[in-house]
Design a protein around this motif. Sequence first.
Motif, PDB file in Angstrom:
ATOM      1  N   THR A  31      29.369  46.671  44.066  1.00 49.64           N
ATOM      2  CA  THR A  31      29.548  46.002  42.934  1.00 49.64           C
ATOM      3  C   THR A  31      30.704  45.626  42.472  1.00 49.64           C
ATOM      4  OG1 THR A  31      29.053  47.591  41.365  1.00 49.64           O
ATOM      5  CG2 THR A  31      27.194  46.441  42.244  1.00 49.64           C
ATOM      6  N   SER A  33      33.313  44.231  39.273  1.00 43.28           N
ATOM      7  CA  SER A  33      33.640  43.672  37.801  1.00 43.28           C
ATOM      8  C   SER A  33      34.705  42.664  38.043  1.00 43.28           C
ATOM      9  CB  SER A  33      33.441  44.627  36.723  1.00 43.28           C
ATOM     10  OG  SER A  33      34.703  45.457  36.744  1.00 43.28           O
ATOM     11  N   ALA A  34      34.955  41.974  36.948  1.00 37.48           N
ATOM     12  CA  ALA A  34      36.236  41.138  36.648  1.00 37.48           C
ATOM     13  C   ALA A  34      37.299  42.004  36.478  1.00 37.48           C
ATOM     14  CB  ALA A  34      35.896  40.237  35.451  1.00 37.48           C
ATOM     15  N   ASP A  62      36.015  48.621  38.901  1.00 43.05           N
ATOM     16  CA  ASP A  62      37.095  47.608  37.994  1.00 43.05           C
ATOM     17  C   ASP A  62      37.872  47.104  39.154  1.00 43.05           C
ATOM     18  OD1 ASP A  62      38.676  46.361  36.253  1.00 43.05           O
ATOM     19  OD2 ASP A  62      39.634  48.319  35.763  1.00 43.05           O
ATOM     20  N   SER A 432      34.121  38.999  41.216  1.00 42.46           N
ATOM     21  CA  SER A 432      32.602  39.181  40.753  1.00 42.46           C
ATOM     22  C   SER A 432      31.466  39.006  41.930  1.00 42.46           C
ATOM     23  CB  SER A 432      32.316  38.431  39.698  1.00 42.46           C
ATOM     24  OG  SER A 432      32.265  37.044  40.152  1.00 42.46           O
ATOM     25  N   TYR A 433      31.773  39.015  42.973  1.00 43.33           N
ATOM     26  CA  TYR A 433      30.860  38.435  43.924  1.00 43.33           C
ATOM     27  C   TYR A 433      29.917  39.635  44.429  1.00 43.33           C
ATOM     28  CZ  TYR A 433      28.742  38.027  48.568  1.00 43.33           C
ATOM     29  OH  TYR A 433      28.025  37.833  49.566  1.00 43.33           O
ATOM     30  N   ASP A 435      28.392  41.615  42.272  1.00 44.36           N
ATOM     31  CA  ASP A 435      27.714  41.672  41.072  1.00 44.36           C
ATOM     32  C   ASP A 435      26.606  40.178  41.229  1.00 44.36           C
ATOM     33  OD1 ASP A 435      27.937  44.145  39.703  1.00 44.36           O
ATOM     34  OD2 ASP A 435      29.730  43.214  38.839  1.00 44.36           O
ATOM     35  N   ASP A 436      27.384  39.160  41.585  1.00 42.98           N
ATOM     36  CA  ASP A 436      26.845  37.931  41.788  1.00 42.98           C
ATOM     37  C   ASP A 436      25.710  37.948  42.755  1.00 42.98           C
ATOM     38  OD1 ASP A 436      28.538  37.293  39.731  1.00 42.98           O
ATOM     39  OD2 ASP A 436      29.668  35.926  41.238  1.00 42.98           O
TER      40      ASP A 436
END
Length: 493
Positions: A31, A33-34, A62, A432-433, A435-436
């Motif tokens: 995962t 994040s931004a 991160d 963010s891929y 997580d998306d």
Amino acid sequence: MSKRKGLTLLGLALIALLGALAFVAYRLDSTASAETAAPAPAQGLQSLAELNGNAPSRRTLDIQSWTTAEGARVLFVAAPELPMFDLRLTFAAGSSQDGATPGLATLTNAMLNEGVAGKDVTAIAEGFESLGAEFGNGAYRDMAIASLRSLTAAEQRKPALELFTQVVGAPTFPEDSLARIKNQMLAGFEFQKQNPGKLAGLELFEKLYGTHPYAHPSEGNEKSIPGISVAQLRDFHQKAYAAGNVVIALVGDLSRADAEAIANQVSSALPKGPALAKMPVPEPPKAGLSHIEFPSKQTHLMLAQLGIDRNDPDYAALFLGNRILGGGGFGTRLMEEVREKRGLTYGISSGFTAMQAPGPFMIGLQTRAEMSQGTLKLIQDIVRQYLADGPTQKELDDAKREVAGSFPLSTASNADIVGQLGAIGFYGLPLSYLDDFMAKVQTLDTAQVKAAMAKHLDPDQFVIVTAGPTVTQKDLPPPTDKPADMPSGVPEH
């Protein structure tokens, strides 16, 4: 320590053939994040008592990103848990960039650590080993990579980076090493002739891709390799290993300032130049069956058609749909019907390999030669029914639980993360891929998965290659909970 002083015959063959024949879908990435400036907090082990029957939580990442002055894209994750770092360079320098010289990209990559100014292959290997550092490299269809793992203490980090930037940015391509590696590759081609599975895979890609750059094997062939010169290696390195053609991924015990310094050092050491052009979309292949006659007890069956590129919006639905069809090991439809109920093979799998241009969707197995035709028809019937009916709700729910349960393993190590960052950067995916992707997988319903699979696959459009003996065929055994026996021999991988 260096992972290799020179490519051994087996090692070189495996590196190239994996790129040529791999059909397992990309492993679930970690995962992300931004992008922010603060490092991710350290996380401890999670006790089983805390899980209470739920899937383990995933490691929070991160991802920070920027571009160097020379045009290299950088992705960085701070991981202070261990006093080390992983660095991975991903170049658009795979065999799809070979042009009229198959094997040029693989040979260039294999020669990187064979010599730099003042050091031969042995000195390079000993240099990394003396610092407790590891160098790695490899070339595939879309990409070529070079990696470094080192301790972050300045006394190890600085000399390791200095040697690494020499190896990747200024290799000398010594003639004696080139001759040795060519001989190893040529011996590998002779070995391939005795392996029906490899022969089938090579022909399958030719039939599937025709004149497209993905058609030829990454390792080249016995006609192309002997004529490749040092001048060609230097020219290819100059354009394909340019700073504008690389993604730099960094994970480890580094501050943002440390990461920027490392990225700048690497980027400035590479040849100057822009990114190479993206791959064109291949023409649809002609469906049909080709047979390679080979004396053996078993027959290799390979079925393929064009799949998707890495940016296709249906990627998540196809990933989940294929996990039910044949990409999830035991419990998939193909394994259940072909192995468990009839004992026709030790293993069968399917998968989308999503690449810059549409990669292959493939199904592969070995089975008894006298039942190969019936097995082939059975596989086609299973696919046809699955595309017509789609997954059941139970199949979908089970697949979602499997994905959720395995997802934390995708961020289990810095090496995992650095590879995932390289893929995100190389294929131009958003930070963010991941997580998306996970969110998308969990929201999919049976109708969406069915629609995606039916949109991208056609049961009548398979390119099929078989390799084995021509023998009198027998009827397939009826499905049962206890098949009589399994095929002889151990399948090749």
